[in-house]
Write an enzyme that holds these catalytic residues in place. Structure first.
Site, mmCIF file in Angstrom:
data_model
loop_
_atom_site.group_PDB
_atom_site.id
_atom_site.type_symbol
_atom_site.label_atom_id
_atom_site.label_comp_id
_atom_site.label_asym_id
_atom_site.label_seq_id
_atom_site.Cartn_x
_atom_site.Cartn_y
_atom_site.Cartn_z
ATOM 1 N N GLN A 642 -22.234 -1.299 -5.308
ATOM 2 C CA GLN A 642 -23.351 -2.078 -5.981
ATOM 3 C C GLN A 642 -24.036 -0.743 -6.926
ATOM 4 O OE1 GLN A 642 -24.935 -5.067 -6.319
ATOM 5 N NE2 GLN A 642 -22.470 -5.423 -5.779
ATOM 6 N N GLY A 708 -28.861 -4.848 -5.085
ATOM 7 C CA GLY A 708 -27.751 -5.079 -6.282
ATOM 8 C C GLY A 708 -28.574 -4.780 -7.541
ATOM 9 N N GLU A 709 -29.964 -4.953 -7.581
ATOM 10 C CA GLU A 709 -30.700 -4.782 -8.746
ATOM 11 C C GLU A 709 -31.062 -3.199 -9.004
ATOM 12 O OE1 GLU A 709 -31.384 -7.550 -10.605
ATOM 13 O OE2 GLU A 709 -31.566 -8.959 -9.089
#
Lengths: 749, 329
Positions: A642, A708-709
């Protein structure tokens, strides 16, 4: 706590676990949305507006309708009553509120104006190009200066102290404006829908980051009960936020299929990706920082504009991290939403934080230079020990350690601050750093666990795996609880017929699914052990259930090795049960009295190195060290993946990505993979990811936050800072261009 | 994409007679792309892939004959090309991607069409669409006042500023290749410099081929003894992007002076841009940074940038300067 109840946790929670869905993807076995075919399937192709503003004067479908294989042509003249308007409501979100073909008005270039459905894709394509549309054209407003023509009101938020007064009296002030361009989501799998009606029941094969949300929206828009709509997204070729909420192609496919009483497939092609299905909006952000001569922040003002479409109120919340990243007594954030003739924006990886931290962290670098202070020291000096925005303690914050670890890894002590002062192998090098943050929360989730008489475990949840490793997380929890090997665990996701699960967005899925999966597994095992004590013929008949446990996939006495017991499925068979199933759920953090008084965020830092060859004006990113504090990492393989992927996107944001709209038509004129540049493998720097791995037990019992971000936040400002260090050029308007670098005075010695 | 007829030609004669108003297809890496965009709408495609034009052969005079169907990858990795025409190998490998190079052919690359976004827009040159004189003469040029960052600064006209996108052709211009064609009226050769046309007031005419002619071979002259050659391509990212500026240089140095030099530029011209001006500034001059910079100034003296591509003037100068340095080092 959770870890104590999971006998196999040590080997699998926090390990590098290959994705259980990996072989399906690498062998082409996984079926994505438009891989689904049905007898009688018809193919739809959308016709796009070639003007960016105005209205349809005439739309002539006569020629198209006569072409071979054409079944149906839909447009604003024959769609009355097909849709209900989607109401603003709490439990679901739509991307573009205006239903497709609502009227003759054109709000952006590429807007769908007709849909041609034919027996084959080729026939639909040919007929789509035969639909003749004439427009009353207006000049679209796609101005890139977002302050131009702004007449709205600015929304103030997070105000504390008196930032204006503090800026007036601050000994050192930075006042600069930064901009980020329109970035287009380009997941490998494009949007697509296959709509299949059976009577009044609709099944949609979608590429969706939120099947549950998708179902609610489609039920409303189509005017059918929720339970009549099923949305399936078993595999998703990523989304990056663009697939969070439904787009018009889904509605169009459903209506065409209903009209024709045949399954209909509709794909969004790569060109359409640039106009019809979201983008990260253009931002323009003025940052003002006030500081004492020794580098203590006294004021922060973050005043920004973000662009949205003509009809949708989308705000890129650039100021979300500003109130708590640093300690500062006087602060205000203001937002201005600016309308342009573009399609609806959508969240894109790290929405708000990514452009917002580009501005804030760039300004911090500029402040450090003005103060003649090391930018690392400036960060450490202003680190916040408490969330001064909400006035709450952090649940867990180790940003300082991220910085110190990164500094150690790159060798920051060797850095000389003067631009162009560092060289290696005949090239100039530059080093820059920037911080990152992203919110954490525990959102609701339900899941079921089924212990099967064939020795397998089935887990079910209507969340989805968008490529992040969610399938594998569920399997890890099941293995941790029971010791059943991963190849005997079946995980079912991405289908609204499963128990409701969360949308894959906001880095919330892992922290949401862990408690639901764990409580369901715990309950299933408890029932199994009870049944083991109650079933005639069971070696544990008559025993007390609390003296038993399951490990290595076997039921046994707690004080005996697993080999002394029996395989768990034998008890299910002895009891003549089809299965043992239990449900679990996740209580959201805002309903948790222990968690809700805390500020919960992940943190991180990127250290970037660039190489500069002035002779040919070439900049390349050579190394990025990413150090992240995201709670306990459940799967270190998928987790590192990720952050790596986000760093790659960050390189693209810094150096390449920019959707350019032609000022006359409003068309995204570089809307292809040859012309819209994303990072290629050849552009990749050496990437190095470190997780601090401190569990945040207020978020959930595993201490896991999402990842994820956040990885994309801070990459671009670390790179622009490094570029300044190498070239002496400060780039405030992304992306960094050769045009900017040709101005560098750092030339060949 | 529009419906078309497909014919497979088994020899050159059948290819020539079967063409009619159609088009030849080899690798299809440009043509099929443009057909999908409705830019190309051939009634017939004549597939020439099985013609015996896929060999690289040494010529008796020491030159090299390249069949029109030789794939870019095969040409780039050919030992003779790598040894004696390094600039060509480097140019080919800097272009496109391995997958595309495995399909794209030598003849097809000579026919590669511009990447101008307005030219590629399906409705360009039609009522209501962007003006494009290449698509429909007389409809204007939308790039002139549109987004023209990647457009040409040399060889432009008031009718067209589209960049020639090929890397291979830039190297061939510097190598003074000769193109062999065969058509209804027989065989002939075309000097490389004469093959691609400046847009002038007929930008729809891109090359010197007569109707029905097929490219059969490209001949490279005998390598200049003692010469070195280099191709350098500058662009935003490291791979899979057309040149913003590129340079091909073949040069020979004796006694610290330049005794032979050929210079061509890519990414900046409306055709593969042979620079006689740069060559004149280099011939007989000492190998020195000032010589190179003077040649670069000469090469770009006639540049006419538009709103978004002024940076190409300086970028092309730096590109050529560095290439000359590498080729003469």
């Amino acid at each position: 706590m959770a870890m104590d109840t999971l006998p196999h946790a040590a080997g699998i929670i926090g390990a590098v676990v290959p994705r259980i869905d990996g072989p399906l993807k690498t062998t082409g076995t996984a079926r994505y949305a438009v891989d689904h075919n049905f007898p009688g399937l018809a193919h739809a192709v959308a016709v796009q507006s070639t003007v960016g503003s105005g209205s349809i004067r005439t739309l002539d479908t006569a020629a198209a309708e006569k072409m071979p294989g054409v079944l149906l042509v839909l447009h604003h003249g024959n769609m009355k009553g097909a849709y209900r308007l989607f109401p603003h409501q709490d439990d679901a979100t739509i991307s573009e509120a205006r239903p497709p073909f609502e009227d003759e008005k054109i709000y952006y270039w590429g807007q769908f104006v007709a849909l041609v459905v034919a027996e084959t894709l080729e026939q639909a394509n040919a007929a789509a190009s035969a639909v003749r549309v004439e427009y009353d054209v207006q000049t679209p407003d796609v101005r890139t200066d977002l302050s131009a023509g702004f007449t709205g009101t600015r929304q103030s938020s997070w105000k504390r102290g008196d930032p204006d007064q503090a800026l007036t009296t601050a000994p050192v002030v930075v006042d600069e404006t930064y901009s980020t361009p329109v970035e287009t989501h380009n997941p490998m799998e494009m949007h697509g829908t296959v709509a299949v009606w059976e009577g009044d029941h609709l099944t949609l094969y979608e590429s969706s980051q939120g099947v549950v949300n998708h179902r609610i929206v489609m039920a409303e828009v189509l005017g059918v009960p929720r339970e009549n709509v099923r949305v399936i997204s078993r595999f998703i070729g990523s989304g990056f936020g663009g697939k969070l909420f439904p787009w018009p192609q889904s509605t169009l496919a459903a209506v065409a299929a209903r009209n024709l009483k045949r399954p209909v497939k509709l794909s969004v092609d790569r060109r359409m990706m640039f106009s019809n299905v979201g983008h990260r909006p253009h931002t323009q952000q003025r940052i003002r920082l006030g500081a004492t001569p020794d580098g203590k922040l006294t004021a922060i003002r973050h005043d920004f504009f973000t662009e949205t479409s003509m009809l949708d109120d989308f705000v890129e919340h650039c100021g979300e991290q500003t109130p708590f990243l640093y300690s500062c007594p006087n602060l205000e954030v203001t937002t201005g939403m600016v309308r342009r003739n573009v399609g609806a924006p959508a969240p894109m990886r790290g929405p708000g934080a990514v452009p917002g931290l580009f501005a804030l962290e760039s300004a911090m670098d500029e402040l450090a230079i003005k103060l003649k202070m090391d930018p690392l020291e400036l960060r450490l000096k202003n680190d916040a020990e408490r969330d001064e925005g909400t006035n709450r303690p952090f649940s867990s914050r180790h940003l300082k350690e991220c910085y110190l670890t990164g500094a150690e890894k790159i060798g920051w002590k060797q850095r000389t601050p003067e631009p162009g002062s560092m060289r290696r192998d005949g090239k100039y090098i530059g080093w820059g750093l920037a911080g990152a943050s992203w919110a954490a929360a525990r959102i609701p989730c339900t899941a079921t666990v089924e212990l099967c008489p064939n020795g397998r475990i089935c887990v079910r949840c209507a969340t989805q795996d968008i490529g992040t490793g969610t399938y594998t997380i569920f399997a890890q929890v099941m293995h941790a609880k029971t010791g059943v090997p991963l190849d005997r665990i079946d995980v079912f996701l991405g289908d609204t017929s499963l128990p409701d699960g969360p949308t894959s967005g906001g880095s919330m899925v892992t922290s949401a699914v862990l408690p639901a999966a764990t409580s369901a597994a715990n309950e299933a095992v408890t029932r199994l052990l009870n049944i083991a004590t109650l079933t005639a013929g069971s070696p544990f008949a008559g025993a007390k259930a609390d003296t038993l446990t399951v490990s290595h996939a076997r039921i046994h006495a707690k004080d005996q090795p697993a080999s002394s017991g029996i395989a768990f499925e034998e008890v299910i068979r002895m009891a003549n049960l089809s299965d043992i199933t239990a449900a679990g759920k996740t209580i959201p953090s805002w309903e948790d009295p222990k968690a809700r008084d805390y500020s919960m965020h992940s943190f991180g830092a990127h250290f970037a190195e660039v190489e500069w060859e002035p002779e040919i004006a070439r900049i390349r990113v050579s190394r990025i060290f990413s150090i992240f504090d995201c709670g306990r990492i459940i799967n270190k393989g998928a987790g590192a993946n990720q952050i790596l992927g986000a760093a790659v996107m960050g390189v693209g944001m810094a150096l390449f990505e920019d959707t350019v709209h032609d000022p006359r038509t409003g068309q995204p004129i570089n809307g292809s993979f040859a012309d819209y540049l994303v990072t290629t493998c050849a552009d990749l720097p050496a990437l190095d990811v470190t997780f601090l791995d401190y569990p945040d037990l207020l978020v959930n019992e595993y201490g896991a936050r999402g990842i994820g971000e956040i990885g994309m936040a801070g990459v671009a400002p670390a790179i622009t800072s490094a570029v300044y260090h190498a070239t002496g050029i400060r780039v405030r308007d992304l992306p960094i261009r050769i045009e900017d670098l040709l101005q560098s005075k750092i030339l060949e010695a | 994409m529009q419906t078309f007829n497909y014919v497979k030609a088994t020899n050159i004669d059948k290819a020539l007679t079967g063409l009619g108003s159609g088009k030849f297809i080899a690798g299809g890496t440009t043509l099929v792309d443009l057909m999908k965009l409705d830019v190309e709408r051939p009634s017939t495609l004549v597939d020439i892939n099985v013609l015996a034009l896929d060999k690289i052969e040494k010529l008796p005079d020491g030159g090299l004959r390249i069949g029109a169907l030789v794939r870019n990858s095969d040409l780039a990795w050919n030992a003779d090309v790598q040894k004696s025409y390094a600039v060509l190998s480097q140019a080919l490998l800097s272009g496109a991607s391995p997958q595309l190079r495995n399909m794209a052919t030598t003849g097809g690359n000579l026919m590669q069409r511009t990447r101008c976004a307005y030219f590629r827009e399906p409705s360009a040159g039609t009522p209501g669409g962007y003006g494009c004189n290449k698509r429909t003469p007389g409809t204007g040029c939308a790039a002139m006042d549109g987004f023209n960052r990647t457009h040409a600064i040399l060889g432009t006209s008031d009718h067209c500023i589209a960049t020639h996108p090929s890397d291979m052709c830039v190297a061939m211009a510097a190598l003074e290749a000769v193109i062999h064609v065969e058509g209804p009226k027989g065989k002939r050769t075309i000097a490389f410099a004469d093959f691609h046309k400046l847009p002038g007031d007929t930008p729809q005419v891109e090359n010197a081929l007569e109707p029905g002619e097929l490219i059969t071979y490209v001949d490279l002259p005998k390598p200049v003894e003692g010469a070195r050659s280099v191709y350098l391509k500058l662009r935003d990212r490291a791979s899979y992007e057309f040149a913003l500026a590129s340079a091909a240089v073949v040069s020979k140095v004796e006694g610290g002076h330049i005794r032979y030099v050929r210079v061509a530029l890519g990414g900046v011209g409306t055709k593969p841009w042979r620079s006689h001006e740069a060559e004149a500034a280099l011939n007989g001059k000492p190998v020195h940074a000032a010589t190179f910079r003077a040649a670069a100034e000469a090469a770009l003296a006639a540049a006419k940038p538009r709103s978004d591509n002024a940076f190409k003037v300086e970028l092309a100068k730096r590109c050529l300067t560095r290439t000359l340095k590498l080729a003469t080092a």
